[in-house]
Design an enzyme around this catalytic site. Structure first.
Site, PDB file in Angstrom:
ATOM      1  N   HIS A 117       2.179   5.208   9.572  1.00  0.00           N
ATOM      2  CA  HIS A 117       1.294   4.122   9.128  1.00  0.00           C
ATOM      3  C   HIS A 117       0.380   3.654  10.256  1.00  0.00           C
ATOM      4  CE1 HIS A 117      -0.041   0.445   7.188  1.00  0.00           C
ATOM      5  NE2 HIS A 117       0.680   0.721   6.116  1.00  0.00           N
ATOM      6  N   CYS A 144       0.835  -1.202   0.000  1.00  0.00           N
ATOM      7  CA  CYS A 144       0.000   0.000   0.000  1.00  0.00           C
ATOM      8  C   CYS A 144       0.870   1.251   0.000  1.00  0.00           C
ATOM      9  CB  CYS A 144      -0.943  -0.002   1.199  1.00  0.00           C
ATOM     10  SG  CYS A 144      -0.122  -0.218   2.797  1.00  0.00           S
TER      11      CYS A 144
END
Length: 359
Positions: free
Chosen positions: A194, A166
């Protein structure tokens, strides 16, 4: 005819991929999800997981369950908007999965276990034609990032491919624009802030290989490693060896943000870079790269299906006199929803190229 797809691993990403293709109106039209594979085959539990999601909310489509035959003890088939999806028991060896019997052409490998090319090739021996790994892969699998190098897919050569991570899907579109528009990247450091994921601990626990990674995810900022920046060199060869980075896992359940600090290959300004990224977001990178000049925070990007949303307000130029090459770019991403849409997009792209190759 819809292409026949199987999803190996119906966890967080497996379910998000399924919901993404439903959201895009593809179920039963372009894509027929024949089966989902997991250790558990209780369709009623899968239906519950799909109906309710703490982050993304309630599933918009009707989900019921049934039995594939009178002989099974529990419902083992999902029914979504009238489409039946068989729940299949996971196997240690992907070659033992009944893809050939079920007519599955494309497998989305989302267990996190079979990320090596040789391991993922087991799906081919099980009867599938192609495999898309929803993670970074090793062992020579081709890495493809939509909007950046997806055009490199070769039907006759690439039978197992990786959709990268991602974070790579967020960073690569930014770097792609910088290179394409002539700014270049001489060197760069990336940090991704993150959201925590299922691999982390809810309370302090055992993590022998990564001591800090064993600390409680919801109450700590945890430094970690990531190969996302280096992986950009795999999809944009001109940046090979020029980028590296790290990660901070933070106490949010979804949405992450990339901070890229880099030296451009030529003199420029933040205004010129900003204009190029804005233009790209409306033209050749539309749907992949977004642009915002609003005062947004992470929750505002939940359910955003773009790979990368450039934050004009957060981008900086070094303020030293005559310094015209040192910049910081910030870009957001829903690390679940945006990424899952790219998995779907990649499968569709491969299917289109495969059909053309067979004509």
């Amino acid at each position: 005819m819809p292409i026949k797809v199987g999803i190996n691993g119906f966890g967080r990403i497996g379910r998000m991929v399924f919901q993404a293709l439903c959201e895009d109106g593809l179920l039963g039209t372009e894509i027929d999800v024949v089966a989902v594979v997991d250790m558990n085959t209780d369709a009623e539990y899968f239906a519950y997981q799909m109906r309710y999601d703490t982050v993304h909310g309630k599933f918009k489509y009707e989900v019921t369950t049934t039995k594939s035959s009178p002989s099974v003890a529990k419902d083992d088939t999902l029914v979504v908007n009238g489409h039946r999806i068989l729940c299949v028991k996971a196997q240690r060896n992907p070659a033992d999965l009944p893809w050939g019997k079920l007519g599955v052409e494309y497998v989305i490998e989302s267990t996190g276990l079979f990320t090596a090319k040789a391991a993922a090739e087991g799906h081919l021996r099980g009867g599938a034609r192609k495999v898309v790994i929803s993670a970074p892969a090793s062992g020579g699998a081709k890495t493809l990032v939509m909007g950046v190098n997806h055009h490199e897919y070769n039907p006759s050569e690439h039978h197992v491919v990786s959709n990268a991570s991602c974070t790579t899907n967020c960073l690569a579109p930014i770097v792609h624009v910088l290179v394409k528009e002539g700014f270049g990247v001489q060197t760069g450091l990336m940090t991704t802030i993150h959201s925590y994921t299922a691999t982390q601990k809810t309370v302090d626990g055992v993590s022998v290989k990564d001591w800090r990674g064993g600390r409680a995810a919801a109450v700590n900022i945890i430094p970690s490693t990531t190969g996302a920046a280096k992986a950009v060199g795999m999809v944009i060869p001109s940046t090979q060896g020029k980028l590296t980075g790290m990660s901070f896992r933070v106490p949010t359940p979804d949405v992450s943000v990339v901070d890229l600090t880099f030296t451009a290959a030529r003199d420029t300004s933040i205004q010129e870079i900003d204009a190029a990224l804005k233009r790209a977001s409306k033209t050749y990178m539309k749907g992949i790269l977004g642009y915002t000049d609003e005062e947004l925070v992470s929750a505002d990007f939940i359910n955003d299906n773009r790979s990368s949303i450039y934050d004009s307000k957060a981008t900086l130029q070094n303020n030293l006199p005559k310094e015209r090459r040192f910049f910081k770019i910030v870009s957001w991403y829903d690390n679940e929803w945006g990424y899952s849409h790219r998995v779907v997009d990649l499968v569709r792209h491969m299917a289109s190229k495969d059909r053309s190759a067979r004509l």
